[in-house]
Design a protein around this motif. Sequence first.
Motif, PDB file in Angstrom:
ATOM      1  N   PRO A  34       6.326  33.720  59.608  1.00  0.00           N
ATOM      2  CA  PRO A  34       5.739  32.609  60.358  1.00  0.00           C
ATOM      3  C   PRO A  34       4.327  32.967  60.812  1.00  0.00           C
ATOM      4  O   PRO A  34       4.073  34.087  61.266  1.00  0.00           O
ATOM      5  N   VAL A  35       3.411  32.012  60.693  1.00  0.00           N
ATOM      6  CA  VAL A  35       2.013  32.201  61.066  1.00  0.00           C
ATOM      7  C   VAL A  35       1.589  30.977  61.881  1.00  0.00           C
ATOM      8  O   VAL A  35       1.938  29.845  61.535  1.00  0.00           O
ATOM      9  N   ARG A  36       0.832  31.227  62.953  1.00  0.00           N
ATOM     10  CA  ARG A  36       0.325  30.104  63.746  1.00  0.00           C
ATOM     11  C   ARG A  36      -1.094  30.404  64.222  1.00  0.00           C
ATOM     12  O   ARG A  36      -1.552  31.546  64.212  1.00  0.00           O
ATOM     13  N   ASP A  37      -1.771  29.370  64.667  1.00  0.00           N
ATOM     14  CA  ASP A  37      -3.121  29.471  65.215  1.00  0.00           C
ATOM     15  C   ASP A  37      -3.000  29.907  66.671  1.00  0.00           C
ATOM     16  O   ASP A  37      -2.359  29.234  67.479  1.00  0.00           O
ATOM     17  N   SER A  38      -3.643  31.007  67.030  1.00  0.00           N
ATOM     18  CA  SER A  38      -3.529  31.515  68.396  1.00  0.00           C
ATOM     19  C   SER A  38      -4.153  30.570  69.423  1.00  0.00           C
ATOM     20  O   SER A  38      -3.812  30.631  70.598  1.00  0.00           O
ATOM     21  N   LYS A  39      -5.054  29.700  68.988  1.00  0.00           N
ATOM     22  CA  LYS A  39      -5.660  28.744  69.918  1.00  0.00           C
ATOM     23  C   LYS A  39      -4.711  27.587  70.238  1.00  0.00           C
ATOM     24  O   LYS A  39      -4.959  26.832  71.174  1.00  0.00           O
ATOM     25  N   ASP A  40      -3.653  27.448  69.468  1.00  0.00           N
ATOM     26  CA  ASP A  40      -2.704  26.345  69.647  1.00  0.00           C
ATOM     27  C   ASP A  40      -1.273  26.859  69.524  1.00  0.00           C
ATOM     28  O   ASP A  40      -0.543  26.500  68.598  1.00  0.00           O
ATOM     29  N   PRO A  41      -0.843  27.728  70.448  1.00  0.00           N
ATOM     30  CA  PRO A  41       0.484  28.340  70.318  1.00  0.00           C
ATOM     31  C   PRO A  41       1.647  27.350  70.358  1.00  0.00           C
ATOM     32  O   PRO A  41       2.724  27.646  69.854  1.00  0.00           O
ATOM     33  N   ALA A  42       1.435  26.176  70.926  1.00  0.00           N
ATOM     34  CA  ALA A  42       2.499  25.167  70.947  1.00  0.00           C
ATOM     35  C   ALA A  42       2.456  24.284  69.708  1.00  0.00           C
ATOM     36  O   ALA A  42       3.337  23.457  69.502  1.00  0.00           O
ATOM     37  N   GLY A  43       1.452  24.490  68.874  1.00  0.00           N
ATOM     38  CA  GLY A  43       1.297  23.681  67.667  1.00  0.00           C
ATOM     39  C   GLY A  43       2.209  24.154  66.555  1.00  0.00           C
ATOM     40  O   GLY A  43       3.086  25.000  66.749  1.00  0.00           O
ATOM     41  N   PRO A  44       1.986  23.622  65.375  1.00  0.00           N
ATOM     42  CA  PRO A  44       2.863  23.945  64.244  1.00  0.00           C
ATOM     43  C   PRO A  44       2.665  25.377  63.738  1.00  0.00           C
ATOM     44  O   PRO A  44       1.624  25.993  63.957  1.00  0.00           O
ATOM     45  N   SER A  45       3.690  25.876  63.105  1.00  0.00           N
ATOM     46  CA  SER A  45       3.645  27.184  62.452  1.00  0.00           C
ATOM     47  C   SER A  45       3.840  26.977  60.963  1.00  0.00           C
ATOM     48  O   SER A  45       4.545  26.060  60.537  1.00  0.00           O
TER      49      SER A  45
END
Length: 68
Positions: A34-45
């Motif tokens: 799983p990878v996500r944008d650290s600026k949007d931790p509640a956003g999609p992965s």
Amino acid sequence: MSVDLSGAHWRKSTYSNGQGGCVEVSDGHAGVMPVRDSKDPAGPSLLFPADAWRAFVTAVKHDEFGSI
């Protein structure tokens, strides 16, 4: 494919610039990374096949992409 990430432990890239502009990954999920944008931790992965993620990281470490 659905992976429960509600209890995931995320870690930032060691290349993080300290201003939140990086990716975070979560280890320990069978067969996927799983990878996500650290600026949007509640956003999609995004879920990448584990083998593909390892190949990508190896290519980055060997500077196979040059500067983008």
